[in-house]
Enzyme design. Structure first.
Site, mmCIF file in Angstrom:
data_model
loop_
_atom_site.group_PDB
_atom_site.id
_atom_site.type_symbol
_atom_site.label_atom_id
_atom_site.label_comp_id
_atom_site.label_asym_id
_atom_site.label_seq_id
_atom_site.Cartn_x
_atom_site.Cartn_y
_atom_site.Cartn_z
ATOM 1 N N ASP A 1 58.282 23.888 111.847
ATOM 2 C CA ASP A 1 58.327 24.653 113.079
ATOM 3 C C ASP A 1 57.602 25.984 112.944
ATOM 4 O O ASP A 1 57.260 26.424 111.847
ATOM 5 C CB ASP A 1 59.777 24.914 113.487
ATOM 6 C CG ASP A 1 60.415 23.715 114.173
ATOM 7 O OD1 ASP A 1 59.688 22.763 114.494
ATOM 8 O OD2 ASP A 1 61.650 23.735 114.362
ATOM 9 N N LYS B 1 56.775 24.979 118.491
ATOM 10 C CA LYS B 1 56.795 25.181 119.934
ATOM 11 C C LYS B 1 56.634 26.673 120.185
ATOM 12 O O LYS B 1 57.433 27.482 119.708
ATOM 13 C CB LYS B 1 58.103 24.674 120.535
ATOM 14 C CG LYS B 1 58.354 23.178 120.313
ATOM 15 C CD LYS B 1 59.706 22.781 120.878
ATOM 16 C CE LYS B 1 59.904 21.283 120.815
ATOM 17 N NZ LYS B 1 60.035 20.776 119.438
ATOM 18 N N MET C 1 66.859 33.700 120.978
ATOM 19 C CA MET C 1 65.754 33.548 121.942
ATOM 20 C C MET C 1 66.034 34.290 123.243
ATOM 21 O O MET C 1 65.956 33.752 124.335
ATOM 22 C CB MET C 1 65.513 32.053 122.216
ATOM 23 C CG MET C 1 65.072 31.289 120.985
ATOM 24 S SD MET C 1 65.024 29.482 121.189
ATOM 25 C CE MET C 1 66.747 29.062 120.920
#
Length: 480
Positions: free
Chosen positions: A249, A271, A384
């Protein structure tokens, strides 16, 4: 090579140890594990040695050294602080052709006691010929991190069926290939996951099959931790050295990848907000294709696979398609960032619960129980969240969270570039913009964050515009 490496079977044999202190205790403990009959001579014995004598585990043969103590000994260890006595013991042992070790004196010793990695029945011994025992210890530490405890179970299993293995593959090449399969295939994986009966059945099925066993694929869902390579778990490190393919990731740093097997194929499946985005379906397909090709696939995720990492979805996908998998937990950002900012997530006086939340996704904030989250004396750790600070702050204040509730934003937590911004809730969005907070960052809200003003120990702590902000935060922490 100045020393001849030798593993001695001391089962039932008399071994003499002269000395009764802590050093003698350590030597005797190792000797007892081999089944040796230990006799000890010393005027005074430490508490543990006295207990072992009373239990009959060792025999105390006298206080003052006598040459007769050596009469039937196979080995002798001199562990006293008397240099003259140690020299005498070594000389008498040499005359009688008995191997002797004088602790911390290589010149008087005829054998060295190595540093040991114990994965019984696998034993790895490391020696520097007495030149630098402390460095042998460092080598042992490195090997400890590479050899997991399933090695012992694997070798014991192969030992039980050694005659059948030899009969099935009488040629050396075939036998070597089978042992490689034992380690690289399902047997070792089952032993690592505490399934010894299944591991033995898998091996017996291979022995009874007319065809040589083929390697089956395996996927390891591995948590890479918060970014600092020092916080990688031992199992994660071993997985990286086992991998044929690594799907990693965005938050997995170069320092972690540098620890991986050098010839492993590395595929970036990160991502990124506003940038290149790897679809989850494509990640599923990569795992499936590589595993079906017989490869060991490490799906490497920042933090922990099961904390906002979609590890649950990937696990379910692998099970549906019959792919063997293993879960390797990692240190999640909430734990790591809080610790590196000097913030206890729970505290008997200030927070008795922790909520792990995510600001990612358009529906995430709508689904939260805001009246419950707005209650005091609890800690909110929000992943996040940088792009949602205005809305998050508004909802907490609207549902009654105190405006002066302390917060901390930990940017690049655990890394050399870590920054920690402190403030109070009603100024959260403004403060974050003022200091240009960027992802990755973890937001912590709650009374416990005020403790970091005294207990911060790592990285840079940002200065705030108003000293009154800190005062208000501490007041709230102390008075609720």
């Amino acid at each position: 090579m100045t020393l001849y490496p030798l593993f001695a079977d001391l089962t039932g044999l008399p071994v003499l140890v002269v000395g009764g202190g802590a050093v003698a205790e350590r030597k005797i403990e190792s000797l007892l594990a081999t089944g040796a009959q230990v006799r000890i001579g010393a005027k005074e014995l430490c508490a543990t040695l006295r207990e072992w004598v009373s239990q009959g585990r060792i025999e105390h043969i006298g206080e003052s050294f006598q040459p007769a103590w050596l009469d039937d000994a196979w080995l002798v260890i001199a562990a006293t602080d008397d240099t003259e006595l140690n020299t005498c013991i070594a000389a008498l042992a040499y005359e009688r052709r008995i191997f002797a070790n004088v602790v911390d004196d290589a010149t008087l010793s005829r054998f060295q006691v190595p540093a040991v990695v114990d994965r019984a029945p696998l034993t790895v011994a490391i020696s520097t010929a007495g030149a630098a025992p402390a460095l042998a210890r460092r080598v042992r530490e490195m090997l400890e991190s590479l050899l997991d405890h399933a090695w012992g179970s694997l070798i014991a299993l192969a030992q039980r069926h050694r005659s059948r293995i030899t009969a099935r593959w009488p040629d050396t090449a075939g036998r070597r290939a089978f042992y490689d399969w034992l380690h690289d295939g399902p047997v070792m994986s089952l032993l690592r996951t505490a399934q010894p009966a299944k591991a033995e059945r898998a091996m017996l099925n291979a022995l009874n099959s007319p065809a040589a066993p083929s390697r089956k694929g395996l996927v390891l869902l591995v948590g890479a931790g918060p970014g600092n390579p020092e916080l990688l778990t031992l199992r994660a490190l071993r997985a990286l050295n086992q991998a044929d393919v690594i799907l990693y990731d965005q938050l997995v740093g170069a320092g972690v990848l540098a620890l991986a097997r050098r010839d492993a194929e590395r595929i970036d499946v990160g991502k990124r907000c506003g940038g290149r985005h790897t679809q989850q379906e494509h990640i599923h397909r990569l795992m499936l294709d590589h595993a079906r090709a017989g490869r060991c696939v490490v799906r490497l995720k920042g933090g922990d696979p099961f904390v906002f990492g979609r590890g649950g979805e990937e696990m379910a996908f692998l099970r549906r398609h019959g792919i063997a998998y293993e879960i390797v937990p990692g240190i999640t950002a909430a734990l790591a960032c809080a610790a590196y900012a000097g913030i206890p997530l729970t505290h008997r006086d200030h927070a008795r619960s922790v909520h792990l939340l995510t600001g990612h996704g358009k529906d995430s904030l709508d689904a939260m129980d805001w009246p419950a989250l707005a209650q005091g004396r609890q800690t909110l750790a929000v992943y996040m969240s940088v792009s949602r600070l205005d809305e998050l702050t508004h909802r907490l204040l609207a549902h009654g969270r105190h405006p002066d509730t302390p917060f901390a934003i930990v940017e690049n937590g655990t890394m050399a570039q870590q920054r920690v911004l402190h403030g109070v809730l009603h100024k959260l969005p403004e403060s974050a913009r003022q200091h240009a907070i960027q992802s990755p960052a973890l937001l912590i809200i709650g009374e416990v964050t005020a403790m970091a003003s005294e207990h911060a120990w790592f990285g840079e702590r940002m200065q705030r515009a108003e000293d009154a902000t800190e005062h208000a935060a501490l007041e709230l922490c102390e008075h609720g």
